[in-house]
Design a protein around this motif. Structure first.
Motif, PDB file in Angstrom:
ATOM      1  N   GLY A 185      99.330  21.718  35.545  1.00 57.31           N
ATOM      2  CA  GLY A 185      99.584  21.253  34.197  1.00 57.31           C
ATOM      3  C   GLY A 185      99.811  19.764  34.056  1.00 57.31           C
ATOM      4  O   GLY A 185     100.556  19.339  33.169  1.00 57.31           O
ATOM      5  N   SER A 186      99.163  18.942  34.903  1.00 62.37           N
ATOM      6  CA  SER A 186      99.347  17.495  34.854  1.00 62.37           C
ATOM      7  C   SER A 186      98.085  16.812  34.333  1.00 62.37           C
ATOM      8  O   SER A 186      97.017  16.914  34.949  1.00 62.37           O
ATOM      9  CB  SER A 186      99.697  16.931  36.239  1.00 62.37           C
ATOM     10  N   TYR A 187      98.208  16.108  33.214  1.00 61.44           N
ATOM     11  CA  TYR A 187      97.082  15.397  32.619  1.00 61.44           C
ATOM     12  C   TYR A 187      96.423  14.458  33.612  1.00 61.44           C
ATOM     13  O   TYR A 187      95.187  14.411  33.717  1.00 61.44           O
ATOM     14  CB  TYR A 187      97.569  14.608  31.393  1.00 61.44           C
ATOM     15  N   ARG A 202      92.466  14.266  34.648  1.00 61.91           N
ATOM     16  CA  ARG A 202      91.689  13.098  34.261  1.00 61.91           C
ATOM     17  C   ARG A 202      91.057  12.419  35.475  1.00 61.91           C
ATOM     18  O   ARG A 202      89.864  12.093  35.472  1.00 61.91           O
ATOM     19  CB  ARG A 202      92.587  12.111  33.512  1.00 61.91           C
ATOM     20  N   LEU A 203      91.829  12.213  36.537  1.00 63.93           N
ATOM     21  CA  LEU A 203      91.282  11.579  37.734  1.00 63.93           C
ATOM     22  C   LEU A 203      90.264  12.481  38.423  1.00 63.93           C
ATOM     23  O   LEU A 203      89.240  12.014  38.936  1.00 63.93           O
ATOM     24  CB  LEU A 203      92.413  11.209  38.693  1.00 63.93           C
ATOM     25  N   ARG A 204      90.532  13.778  38.427  1.00 66.28           N
ATOM     26  CA  ARG A 204      89.581  14.724  39.016  1.00 66.28           C
ATOM     27  C   ARG A 204      88.265  14.708  38.237  1.00 66.28           C
ATOM     28  O   ARG A 204      87.182  14.794  38.823  1.00 66.28           O
ATOM     29  CB  ARG A 204      90.200  16.128  39.020  1.00 66.28           C
ATOM     30  N   GLU A 205      88.359  14.565  36.916  1.00 69.42           N
ATOM     31  CA  GLU A 205      87.156  14.463  36.088  1.00 69.42           C
ATOM     32  C   GLU A 205      86.361  13.206  36.440  1.00 69.42           C
ATOM     33  O   GLU A 205      85.135  13.253  36.598  1.00 69.42           O
ATOM     34  CB  GLU A 205      87.542  14.422  34.613  1.00 69.42           C
ATOM     35  N   GLN A 206      87.051  12.066  36.569  1.00 69.74           N
ATOM     36  CA  GLN A 206      86.358  10.813  36.886  1.00 69.74           C
ATOM     37  C   GLN A 206      85.632  10.918  38.222  1.00 69.74           C
ATOM     38  O   GLN A 206      84.474  10.492  38.349  1.00 69.74           O
ATOM     39  CB  GLN A 206      87.356   9.656  36.917  1.00 69.74           C
ATOM     40  N   ALA A 218      92.390  20.152  26.671  1.00 66.88           N
ATOM     41  CA  ALA A 218      91.560  19.060  26.149  1.00 66.88           C
ATOM     42  C   ALA A 218      90.871  18.296  27.265  1.00 66.88           C
ATOM     43  O   ALA A 218      89.758  17.782  27.085  1.00 66.88           O
ATOM     44  CB  ALA A 218      92.423  18.114  25.314  1.00 66.88           C
ATOM     45  N   GLU A 219      91.503  18.226  28.431  1.00 69.68           N
ATOM     46  CA  GLU A 219      90.936  17.459  29.529  1.00 69.68           C
ATOM     47  C   GLU A 219      89.671  18.130  30.086  1.00 69.68           C
ATOM     48  O   GLU A 219      88.658  17.460  30.338  1.00 69.68           O
ATOM     49  CB  GLU A 219      91.981  17.286  30.631  1.00 69.68           C
ATOM     50  N   VAL A 220      89.704  19.449  30.270  1.00 70.99           N
ATOM     51  CA  VAL A 220      88.522  20.178  30.732  1.00 70.99           C
ATOM     52  C   VAL A 220      87.444  20.168  29.649  1.00 70.99           C
ATOM     53  O   VAL A 220      86.248  20.051  29.949  1.00 70.99           O
ATOM     54  CB  VAL A 220      88.889  21.617  31.144  1.00 70.99           C
TER      55      VAL A 220
END
Length: 417
Positions: A33-35, A39-43, A101-103
């Protein structure tokens, strides 16, 4: 050991150099549950797909739910035009793990990237987990009803085994000493029929086969859960690794896969106290099956911050404060030595604190910050457990999508991670 301060996606260059020859890259998280993790995993994942040619993302989620997302991001027939609409249909608790929202932002990018490429070159999005017994059973009914009505009998026989227990499959596990032999036979028969169809080409046939594998895996999982010990954990992680291997085979000999899952699944279990308890995980299994050089395992860590989690199994999620990491932990040492954000690549000479055993924080979907004084940590040899670690000194909570409230299932330690 190489340390690179993180400030922009280009700062992942040293890590991309490390994964250049990897067939599998697993990217973990020490919470669900950490934004900042998402976010970093997405980048990093965007660069792996766009620059390194990775074929798909496979997550610690259910196959049927993720298959709807896959159809959306690959613009397959019947897929949602907006991936967020598919994510909002996630129903099994904890929905916020993927319905956030991040996914949704990543999946929107992935759909746009895929639409610029031929169908056979589009990157997929798949679920690895074993929990979706009823959803997978329904998906099999839907498939066989259209493609092979003669095989519906096998599905109906398997369904009748579980039907007396409703959707409380843990009740099936409790009763399995009396019924499991018959149900196991019916599930194996169903799996054999769908596997025969999957030998022919076609994404729908492959998805039906995978749903049958989920039903078979779930039957074994819930039966083992009641007995206690490491067996249910090992069944679950072996199922996830088997699914990953089927995906690699499905995408072809040059396929490369990215995995998103918790550190407890991604980091090699042999470098933790999990090994002494007889537990394995997908990080260990991937290294054993594909070789160390073909697999890159990446962990995450944080010193303090906020997180989305639930105070008890099945309850609504809420933002919680993650207190500073305790003395002697990996996180306390990194807080003292590292920039606010950094990537550590464990290559070559390593300092003693990387090779020694120290507690490494692990927060699941259920979290009580007051347990920090004695729980929520896994003794770890950091440089053996991972090939790299992404460090965020302070993290913030992610942003769940508004989805219907989902009933929680029975807690099955350590399924909370």
């Amino acid at each position: 050991m190489l340390v690179q301060r993180l400030g922009a996606p280009s700062d992942f260059d040293p890590l991309l150099e490390r994964v250049r020859d990897s067939r599998v890259v697993m990217i973990g998280e020490s919470t669900h549950g950490s934004y900042d993790y998402y976010r970093l995993r997405e980048q990093l994942t965007r660069r792996l797909i766009a620059e390194c040619g990775f074929s798909f993302v496979a997550v610690e989620g259910d196959w049927p739910d993720c298959d709807r997302v896959h159809r959306s991001v690959t613009a397959a027939p019947g897929g949602a035009l907006e991936p967020q609409n598919a994510l909002e249909r996630f129903e099994r608790w904890p929905t916020w793990m993927w319905a956030n929202a991040e996914v949704a932002r990543f999946c929107s990018w992935l759909r746009a990237w895929n639409l610029e490429r031929p169908e056979q070159q589009r990157a997929g999005f798949h679920g690895l987990d074993v929990y979706s017994l009823w959803e997978s059973m329904q998906a099999i009914f839907d498939y066989l009803g259209e493609e092979d009505p003669k095989s519906l009998e096998a599905a109906q026989d398997a369904y009748r085994c579980f039907e007396p227990y409703g959707k409380r499959v843990e009740d099936y596990g409790a009763a399995s000493r009396f019924v499991s032999a018959r149900c196991e036979e019916e599930v194996i028969r169903l799996l054999a029929r769908t596997r025969e169809h999957a030998l022919a080409d076609g994404p729908d046939r492959f998805s039906a086969w995978q749903n049958a594998e989920v039903v078979a895996g779930a039957e074994r999982y819930y039966r083992a859960m009641v007995a206690g010990g490491p067996d249910s954990w090992n069944i679950r992680d072996t199922h996830m690794q088997d699914t990953l291997d089927r995906l690699l085979q499905r995408y072809g000999p040059d396929a490369r896969g990215i995995v998103w899952a918790h550190n407890t699944h991604v980091g090699d279990a042999r470098a933790t106290d999990m090994a002494a308890d007889g537990m394995v995980n997908i990080g260990q299994l991937a290294r054993e099956r594909h070789g160390d050089d073909a697999v890159t395992l990446i962990g995450f860590g944080t010193y303090r911050g906020t997180v989305i989690a639930a105070p008890r199994w099945g309850s609504p999620p809420e933002p919680m404060v993650v207190p500073p990491a305790r003395e002697g932990s990996v996180e306390r040492r990194l807080h003292e030595l590292m920039p606010d954000r950094a990537v550590l690549v464990f290559d070559g000479d390593q300092p003693g604190w990387v090779t020694d055993t120290a507690d490494h924080r692990a927060i699941g979907v259920v979290y009580d910050p007051s347990f920090e004084s004695w729980g929520n940590y896994v003794p770890t040899r950091l440089g053996e457990r991972y090939d790299a670690l992404i460090w965020c000194d302070e993290t913030t909570a992610l942003h769940p999508l508004p989805v219907p409230a989902a009933p929680g299932e029975m807690e099955t330690y350590p399924a909370g991670v």
